[in-house]
Design a protein around this motif. Structure first.
Motif, PDB file in Angstrom:
ATOM      1  N   LYS A  20      20.947  50.506  -0.660  1.00  0.00           N
ATOM      2  CA  LYS A  20      20.390  49.225  -1.097  1.00  0.00           C
ATOM      3  C   LYS A  20      21.475  48.344  -1.711  1.00  0.00           C
ATOM      4  CE  LYS A  20      16.947  47.294  -4.234  1.00  0.00           C
ATOM      5  NZ  LYS A  20      15.941  47.607  -5.258  1.00  0.00           N
ATOM      6  N   TYR A  21      22.348  48.940  -2.514  1.00  0.00           N
ATOM      7  CA  TYR A  21      23.443  48.190  -3.140  1.00  0.00           C
ATOM      8  C   TYR A  21      24.379  47.611  -2.080  1.00  0.00           C
ATOM      9  CZ  TYR A  21      27.749  47.392  -5.771  1.00  0.00           C
ATOM     10  OH  TYR A  21      28.871  46.836  -6.294  1.00  0.00           O
ATOM     11  N   ILE A  22      24.745  48.429  -1.117  1.00  0.00           N
ATOM     12  CA  ILE A  22      25.659  47.997  -0.056  1.00  0.00           C
ATOM     13  C   ILE A  22      25.013  46.891   0.789  1.00  0.00           C
ATOM     14  CG2 ILE A  22      26.838  48.759   2.038  1.00  0.00           C
ATOM     15  CD1 ILE A  22      27.070  51.538   0.660  1.00  0.00           C
ATOM     16  N   ARG A  23      23.745  47.053   1.097  1.00  0.00           N
ATOM     17  CA  ARG A  23      23.030  46.083   1.917  1.00  0.00           C
ATOM     18  C   ARG A  23      22.882  44.738   1.197  1.00  0.00           C
ATOM     19  NH1 ARG A  23      19.159  49.308   2.704  1.00  0.00           N
ATOM     20  NH2 ARG A  23      17.705  48.440   1.208  1.00  0.00           N
ATOM     21  N   GLN A  24      22.545  44.777  -0.090  1.00  0.00           N
ATOM     22  CA  GLN A  24      22.308  43.541  -0.831  1.00  0.00           C
ATOM     23  C   GLN A  24      23.594  42.779  -1.129  1.00  0.00           C
ATOM     24  OE1 GLN A  24      19.985  44.696  -4.251  1.00  0.00           O
ATOM     25  NE2 GLN A  24      18.069  44.359  -3.154  1.00  0.00           N
ATOM     26  N   ASN A  25      24.734  43.479  -1.134  1.00  0.00           N
ATOM     27  CA  ASN A  25      26.008  42.821  -1.426  1.00  0.00           C
ATOM     28  C   ASN A  25      26.791  42.476  -0.173  1.00  0.00           C
ATOM     29  OD1 ASN A  25      25.824  42.685  -4.226  1.00  0.00           O
ATOM     30  ND2 ASN A  25      26.331  44.836  -4.393  1.00  0.00           N
ATOM     31  N   ARG A  26      26.115  42.418   0.950  1.00  0.00           N
ATOM     32  CA  ARG A  26      26.755  42.036   2.204  1.00  0.00           C
ATOM     33  C   ARG A  26      27.000  40.528   2.210  1.00  0.00           C
ATOM     34  NH1 ARG A  26      23.138  44.345   6.477  1.00  0.00           N
ATOM     35  NH2 ARG A  26      24.050  46.305   5.802  1.00  0.00           N
ATOM     36  N   GLY A  27      28.070  40.115   2.846  1.00  0.00           N
ATOM     37  CA  GLY A  27      28.330  38.685   2.996  1.00  0.00           C
ATOM     38  C   GLY A  27      28.930  38.059   1.742  1.00  0.00           C
ATOM     39  N   THR A  28      28.670  36.770   1.542  1.00  0.00           N
ATOM     40  CA  THR A  28      29.221  36.033   0.409  1.00  0.00           C
ATOM     41  C   THR A  28      28.093  35.510  -0.458  1.00  0.00           C
ATOM     42  OG1 THR A  28      29.257  33.984   1.679  1.00  0.00           O
ATOM     43  CG2 THR A  28      31.260  35.299   1.688  1.00  0.00           C
ATOM     44  N   SER A  29      28.445  35.093  -1.669  1.00  0.00           N
ATOM     45  CA  SER A  29      27.464  34.467  -2.550  1.00  0.00           C
ATOM     46  C   SER A  29      28.117  33.283  -3.254  1.00  0.00           C
ATOM     47  CB  SER A  29      26.917  35.476  -3.560  1.00  0.00           C
ATOM     48  OG  SER A  29      27.971  35.995  -4.336  1.00  0.00           O
ATOM     49  N   VAL A  30      27.307  32.480  -3.905  1.00  0.00           N
ATOM     50  CA  VAL A  30      27.793  31.276  -4.573  1.00  0.00           C
ATOM     51  C   VAL A  30      28.139  31.634  -6.019  1.00  0.00           C
ATOM     52  CG1 VAL A  30      27.182  28.934  -5.287  1.00  0.00           C
ATOM     53  CG2 VAL A  30      26.433  29.790  -3.078  1.00  0.00           C
ATOM     54  N   LEU A  31      29.269  31.136  -6.477  1.00  0.00           N
ATOM     55  CA  LEU A  31      29.742  31.394  -7.829  1.00  0.00           C
ATOM     56  C   LEU A  31      28.843  30.691  -8.841  1.00  0.00           C
ATOM     57  CD1 LEU A  31      32.294  32.844  -8.983  1.00  0.00           C
ATOM     58  CD2 LEU A  31      33.306  30.605  -9.181  1.00  0.00           C
ATOM     59  N   ALA A  32      28.754  31.258 -10.042  1.00  0.00           N
ATOM     60  CA  ALA A  32      27.950  30.648 -11.105  1.00  0.00           C
ATOM     61  C   ALA A  32      28.487  29.261 -11.447  1.00  0.00           C
ATOM     62  CB  ALA A  32      27.973  31.537 -12.341  1.00  0.00           C
ATOM     63  N   LYS A  33      27.593  28.377 -11.844  1.00  0.00           N
ATOM     64  CA  LYS A  33      27.964  26.994 -12.125  1.00  0.00           C
ATOM     65  C   LYS A  33      28.970  26.892 -13.274  1.00  0.00           C
ATOM     66  CE  LYS A  33      24.725  23.777 -11.672  1.00  0.00           C
ATOM     67  NZ  LYS A  33      23.573  22.909 -11.973  1.00  0.00           N
ATOM     68  N   SER A  34      28.878  27.800 -14.246  1.00  0.00           N
ATOM     69  CA  SER A  34      29.781  27.754 -15.390  1.00  0.00           C
ATOM     70  C   SER A  34      31.202  28.173 -15.033  1.00  0.00           C
ATOM     71  CB  SER A  34      29.255  28.650 -16.513  1.00  0.00           C
ATOM     72  OG  SER A  34      29.118  29.975 -16.043  1.00  0.00           O
ATOM     73  N   ASP A  35      31.374  28.981 -13.984  1.00  0.00           N
ATOM     74  CA  ASP A  35      32.702  29.434 -13.572  1.00  0.00           C
ATOM     75  C   ASP A  35      33.365  28.496 -12.560  1.00  0.00           C
ATOM     76  OD1 ASP A  35      32.496  31.715 -15.148  1.00  0.00           O
ATOM     77  OD2 ASP A  35      31.482  32.828 -13.557  1.00  0.00           O
ATOM     78  N   THR A  36      32.605  27.608 -11.962  1.00  0.00           N
ATOM     79  CA  THR A  36      33.122  26.736 -10.915  1.00  0.00           C
ATOM     80  C   THR A  36      34.256  25.815 -11.380  1.00  0.00           C
ATOM     81  OG1 THR A  36      30.992  26.839  -9.783  1.00  0.00           O
ATOM     82  CG2 THR A  36      32.449  25.034  -9.182  1.00  0.00           C
ATOM     83  N   PRO A  37      34.168  25.168 -12.570  1.00  0.00           N
ATOM     84  CA  PRO A  37      35.274  24.291 -12.973  1.00  0.00           C
ATOM     85  C   PRO A  37      36.609  25.007 -13.121  1.00  0.00           C
ATOM     86  CG  PRO A  37      33.345  23.873 -14.324  1.00  0.00           C
ATOM     87  CD  PRO A  37      33.043  25.066 -13.493  1.00  0.00           C
ATOM     88  N   THR A  38      36.588  26.253 -13.563  1.00  0.00           N
ATOM     89  CA  THR A  38      37.825  27.013 -13.720  1.00  0.00           C
ATOM     90  C   THR A  38      38.492  27.250 -12.381  1.00  0.00           C
ATOM     91  OG1 THR A  38      36.766  28.162 -15.562  1.00  0.00           O
ATOM     92  CG2 THR A  38      38.804  29.103 -14.730  1.00  0.00           C
ATOM     93  N   ILE A  39      37.715  27.632 -11.381  1.00  0.00           N
ATOM     94  CA  ILE A  39      38.263  27.894 -10.052  1.00  0.00           C
ATOM     95  C   ILE A  39      38.805  26.607  -9.444  1.00  0.00           C
ATOM     96  CG2 ILE A  39      37.706  28.725  -7.730  1.00  0.00           C
ATOM     97  CD1 ILE A  39      37.801  30.879  -9.937  1.00  0.00           C
ATOM     98  N   LYS A  40      38.096  25.508  -9.631  1.00  0.00           N
ATOM     99  CA  LYS A  40      38.564  24.235  -9.092  1.00  0.00           C
ATOM    100  C   LYS A  40      39.835  23.761  -9.789  1.00  0.00           C
ATOM    101  CE  LYS A  40      34.330  22.498  -7.127  1.00  0.00           C
ATOM    102  NZ  LYS A  40      33.315  21.461  -7.132  1.00  0.00           N
ATOM    103  N   LEU A  41      40.019  24.136 -11.047  1.00  0.00           N
ATOM    104  CA  LEU A  41      41.240  23.807 -11.776  1.00  0.00           C
ATOM    105  C   LEU A  41      42.416  24.597 -11.204  1.00  0.00           C
ATOM    106  CD1 LEU A  41      42.012  22.145 -14.367  1.00  0.00           C
ATOM    107  CD2 LEU A  41      41.928  24.320 -15.565  1.00  0.00           C
TER     108      LEU A  41
END
Length: 67
Positions: free
Chosen positions: A39-60
């Motif tokens: 179940k863990y392997i199946r649910q973590n397949r592919g990509t996901s969207v980063l949390a809104k609070s972490d997005t400014p750091t990555i864009k910096l």
């Protein structure tokens, strides 16, 4: 004004969507998978969207965006 440096780890690990959100791969899928449930392997397949609070750091860290 000099060019800004991009963190090379960010280039490899993240992508920015057309709406400005940041996509990332899910951690914990490289090795030692026998100790994870199916179940863990199946649910973590592919990509996901980063949390809104972490997005400014990555864009910096990626000042000119990511392809």
């Amino acid at each position: 004004m000099p060019k800004l440096k991009t963190k090379s780890g960010v280039k490899k690990r993240f992508k920015i969507t057309a709406s400005g959100k940041v996509k990332h791969g899910v951690a914990g899928k490289r090795h030692r998978l026998i100790s994870h449930t199916a179940k863990y392997i199946r649910q973590n397949r592919g990509t996901s969207v980063l949390a809104k609070s972490d997005t400014p750091t990555i864009k910096l860290w990626a000042p000119y965006g990511l392809k």
